[in-house]
Design a protein around this motif. Structure first.
Motif, PDB file in Angstrom:
ATOM      1  N   ALA A 169      10.037  -8.286   4.115  1.00 52.71           N
ATOM      2  CA  ALA A 169       9.805  -8.755   5.485  1.00 52.71           C
ATOM      3  C   ALA A 169      10.842  -8.263   6.475  1.00 52.71           C
ATOM      4  O   ALA A 169      10.506  -7.698   7.509  1.00 52.71           O
ATOM      5  N   ASP A 170      12.118  -8.460   6.170  1.00 48.86           N
ATOM      6  CA  ASP A 170      13.152  -8.211   7.173  1.00 48.86           C
ATOM      7  C   ASP A 170      13.435  -6.738   7.388  1.00 48.86           C
ATOM      8  O   ASP A 170      13.715  -6.300   8.500  1.00 48.86           O
ATOM      9  N   GLN A 171      13.418  -5.950   6.315  1.00 47.80           N
ATOM     10  CA  GLN A 171      13.738  -4.530   6.424  1.00 47.80           C
ATOM     11  C   GLN A 171      12.728  -3.716   5.636  1.00 47.80           C
ATOM     12  O   GLN A 171      12.288  -4.118   4.555  1.00 47.80           O
ATOM     13  N   SER A 172      12.376  -2.558   6.168  1.00 47.92           N
ATOM     14  CA  SER A 172      11.471  -1.670   5.454  1.00 47.92           C
ATOM     15  C   SER A 172      12.229  -0.990   4.322  1.00 47.92           C
ATOM     16  O   SER A 172      13.467  -0.952   4.299  1.00 47.92           O
ATOM     17  N   SER A 173      11.477  -0.420   3.380  1.00 49.62           N
ATOM     18  CA  SER A 173      12.103   0.299   2.279  1.00 49.62           C
ATOM     19  C   SER A 173      12.944   1.457   2.795  1.00 49.62           C
ATOM     20  O   SER A 173      14.020   1.757   2.260  1.00 49.62           O
ATOM     21  N   GLU A 174      12.462   2.098   3.852  1.00 50.68           N
ATOM     22  CA  GLU A 174      13.206   3.225   4.425  1.00 50.68           C
ATOM     23  C   GLU A 174      14.524   2.757   5.026  1.00 50.68           C
ATOM     24  O   GLU A 174      15.557   3.420   4.877  1.00 50.68           O
TER      25      GLU A 174
ATOM     26  N   GLU B 256       5.541 -13.866   3.669  1.00 53.93           N
ATOM     27  CA  GLU B 256       4.228 -14.382   4.029  1.00 53.93           C
ATOM     28  C   GLU B 256       4.165 -14.732   5.517  1.00 53.93           C
ATOM     29  O   GLU B 256       3.128 -14.530   6.161  1.00 53.93           O
ATOM     30  N   ASN B 257       5.252 -15.268   6.052  1.00 49.84           N
ATOM     31  CA  ASN B 257       5.259 -15.588   7.483  1.00 49.84           C
ATOM     32  C   ASN B 257       5.117 -14.333   8.334  1.00 49.84           C
ATOM     33  O   ASN B 257       4.346 -14.305   9.298  1.00 49.84           O
ATOM     34  N   VAL B 258       5.854 -13.291   7.973  1.00 52.33           N
ATOM     35  CA  VAL B 258       5.753 -12.045   8.726  1.00 52.33           C
ATOM     36  C   VAL B 258       4.376 -11.422   8.547  1.00 52.33           C
ATOM     37  O   VAL B 258       3.761 -10.945   9.505  1.00 52.33           O
ATOM     38  N   ALA B 259       3.880 -11.419   7.316  1.00 52.96           N
ATOM     39  CA  ALA B 259       2.555 -10.860   7.065  1.00 52.96           C
ATOM     40  C   ALA B 259       1.488 -11.620   7.853  1.00 52.96           C
ATOM     41  O   ALA B 259       0.574 -11.016   8.435  1.00 52.96           O
ATOM     42  N   TRP B 260       1.603 -12.951   7.875  1.00 49.19           N
ATOM     43  CA  TRP B 260       0.604 -13.736   8.606  1.00 49.19           C
ATOM     44  C   TRP B 260       0.676 -13.447  10.105  1.00 49.19           C
ATOM     45  O   TRP B 260      -0.361 -13.321  10.765  1.00 49.19           O
ATOM     46  N   MET B 261       1.878 -13.371  10.668  1.00 46.63           N
ATOM     47  CA  MET B 261       1.992 -13.106  12.103  1.00 46.63           C
ATOM     48  C   MET B 261       1.365 -11.767  12.468  1.00 46.63           C
ATOM     49  O   MET B 261       0.627 -11.659  13.459  1.00 46.63           O
ATOM     50  N   ARG B 262       1.629 -10.758  11.656  1.00 45.22           N
ATOM     51  CA  ARG B 262       1.028  -9.451  11.924  1.00 45.22           C
ATOM     52  C   ARG B 262      -0.478  -9.506  11.795  1.00 45.22           C
ATOM     53  O   ARG B 262      -1.210  -8.896  12.570  1.00 45.22           O
TER      54      ARG B 262
END
Length: 619
Positions: A419-424, A317-323
């Motif tokens: 948040a920290d790493q993408s699925s890829e 949520e923190n990463v989503a909010w910052m973006r």
């Protein structure tokens, strides 16, 4: 005190007025919006008068507020004359309050703003509205409220304020996470709370948007030794209602010189990312005098985002909010969408009008916490290898398996996965680890076919029960066989699938989602001859598979296997032939023997056993 923007222009955006003159001032303002300041009834509310002064640094003009489709006023007769009229431009159509008599059955065909005193925002009707709308139309429900009619009027008035372009600071203060520091956002975590004057950082900056995340109750949010405080000293206490320690003359549980009054925070938008930071009126723990939400609404913030109950807000949520903050997306939509995979209810409510749809990015799709199936498959296999007792404590694979298990645990956790790493990135890292470990396993089995890992059919089978479903298959000898599965009785015991032929016995073993094997060869080979073996590989997923072949211990000194191991690329659902050659010494004893072909993919070992005979050399 340092400011992140220059001082505002002298033209007033809001005009304090007496309660008796508010209705006339509203009528005059609405006759020509933008020519006159927005009236605010501050009589008897010195705190609102101070908030009007703080707002001068955040808003530099009057705008036409964004409009939603529908509006409802709760308790219109209890509001100061002029409040309903000031709210009127905020909705295209106003519905009667009676529409919410059956809130559970109410279906709004568009976006909705509900206006009313905080005491009107109870479990009924707000809960039903939140549940009905939070996954519906974009920015479906908006609230405009306050502790009394003056605060309600102030919060409506703020919707007309045009934010100063230079007020662009974005801030995230969190005591529960150490998120990445994305460009454009000032991030403060527990390490900063110990070495910085957080009170000065918060009160000394004019914020476009700011988040406060930490533990607390509906009266406070903890930021280390600093505290976001909900107390509004200008408001009298309500007799008989519970209050925090300070309500009874006791000192605050945190250092009082590090309290941060929320109504003094200069921000266009305040996000209270703590559980129960904005409870519904009949669910509140404390007297309204001490509540964070109401103190924020008394302040200069045009938008206040609060949590109606408990939630699992964390790194995602923190990463989503910052973006979202950097792009101008809506905070409530972003946070609720991010949490949609964790609980089935909306965590956050919006107090303040949403942005104009044409200028605000679309609401994100609800997230789903669904890690890559391969990660989950590998996790189950790691658990079996490490926790079932199959491998002894000193087995050479344990250190590397344990290291991968720790990675998988992080990859499955929401903070890493979302948040920290993408699925890829996760898939790529996992694939590299699997290739390396599969190589080690294949080489270990080729060198020592009696390695404990090869005993998995018996070890898991002894701790399993038979699935009554049986499938008719064909053995590699061409005769009918039965394939069945034993289901593990404990979480660390994998299911095992076996095929049994009345002539060849138990010819194949594998675990779920592992490659399937058959082994084809001639029934006989002469002494000193070469047995051609064709392994039929059926991979369950596309990717590298390592194969090998071994014979029983009593035959090894008379044979050479070529190749000892080989890596091929398997394709999901497609058969592939892999060839081995077994060379026999001239002195090999004539009799019946068997060989075993094995395949390793994603830490799983599949086997196929085939009988054959060595016959005397024909002269």
């Amino acid at each position: 005190m340092n400011r992140s923007v220059t001082e505002p222009p002298s033209a007033a955006v809001f005009r304090p007025v007496a309660r008796g003159g508010f209705a006339a001032a509203v009528k005059e303002f609405l006759a020509d919006p933008g020519r006159l300041p927005v009236p605010v009834p501050v009589e008897g509310r010195a705190d609102l008068d101070r908030s009007v002064g703080l707002a001068a640094g955040l808003y530099d003009g009057v705008r036409t507020p964004p409009q939603v489709d529908f509006g409802i006023v709760l308790g219109a007769g209890e509001l100061l004359d002029g409040v309903v009229e000031l709210a009127h431009p905020l909705a295209g159509r106003w519905l009667p309050e009676e529409e919410l008599d059956d809130a559970a059955g109410f279906r709004c065909p568009g976006s909705l703003v509900v206006v009313g005193g905080y005491d009107r925002l109870g479990l009924d009707p707000v809960r039903a509205l939140l549940l009905a709308t939070y996954r519906g139309a974009e920015r479906a429900l908006t609230l405009l409220s306050g502790r009394d009619d003056a605060s309600v009027a102030w919060n409506i008035a703020k919707q007309y304020g045009r934010s100063v372009p230079g007020v662009d600071a974005l801030g995230l203060f969190t005591d529960t996470d150490r998120p990445p520091r994305l460009p454009g956002v000032r991030v403060f975590d527990d390490r900063d709370f110990e070495r910085s004057d957080i009170q000065r950082e918060i009160l000394g900056t004019r914020w476009r948007r700011v988040v406060f995340q930490g533990h607390g109750k509906d009266d406070s949010v903890n930021l280390g030794e600093f505290t976001i405080c909900g107390l509004n000293p200008a408001v009298p206490a309500a007799p008989g209602l519970l209050g925090p320690r300070c309500a009874y003359g006791l000192p605050c549980y945190k250092p009082e010189d590090k309290l941060i009054p929320l109504n003094r925070v200069e921000a266009v938008e305040v996000v209270l990312s703590a559980c129960n930071s904005g409870p519904l009126a009949d669910l509140a723990l404390y007297d309204p005098r001490y509540q964070l939400l109401l103190n924020a609404l008394d302040g200069p913030a045009r938008t206040v985002v609060s949590a109606v109950s408990v939630h699992d807000s964390d790194r995602p949520e923190n990463v989503a909010w910052m973006r979202a903050a950097v792009t101008g997306a809506d905070s409530v939509d972003t946070l609720n969408a991010s949490l949609a995979g964790s609980h089935p209810y909306p965590a956050f409510m919006r107090f303040g009008m949403p942005g104009e749809p044409s200028r605000t990015p679309a609401a994100p799709k609800p997230s789903e916490h669904r890690p890559d199936p391969l990660v989950l498959t590998v996790g189950r296999r790691l658990t079996a290898l490490l926790a079932s007792g199959l491998l002894p404590h000193n087995h050479g694979l344990r250190p590397r398996l344990s290291k991968l298990a720790r990675k998988v645990d992080l990859w499955v956790a929401r903070p890493t996965h979302l948040a920290d790493q993408s699925s890829e990135e996760i898939r790529s890292s996992l694939a590299a680890d699997l290739q390396s470990l599969d190589h080690v396993i294949a080489e270990a089995v080729a060198a020592n076919p009696e390695d404990e890992i090869m005993n998995y059919p018996a070890h898991f089978g002894d701790r399993s029960s038979l699935d009554p479903r049986v499938r008719e298959v064909t053995c590699h000898c061409g005769r009918p066989a039965q394939e069945f599965t034993r289901r593990g009785l404990l979480p660390q015991i994998l299911d095992t699938t076996c095929a049994v032929c009345m002539r060849c016995g138990d010819v194949t073993f594998r675990v779920p989602e592992a490659p399937a094997l058959l082994a084809h060869a001639a029934d006989e080979v002469e002494q000193g001859g070469v047995l051609e073996v064709r392994a039929d590989l059926l991979a369950s997923r596309t990717g590298p598979v390592r194969l090998g072949l071994f014979v029983p211990t009593y035959l090894r000194q008379d044979t050479t296997v070529e190749p000892a191991t080989v890596k091929v690329r398997g394709s999901a659902g497609e058969h592939r032939d892999v060839t081995f050659r077994v060379r026999f010494a001239p002195g090999t004893a004539p009799q019946a023997y068997y060989f075993t072909v094995f395949a390793v993919q994603d830490l799983a070992v599949s086997t196929a056993r085939r009988h054959f005979g060595v016959v005397p050399h024909r002269t």
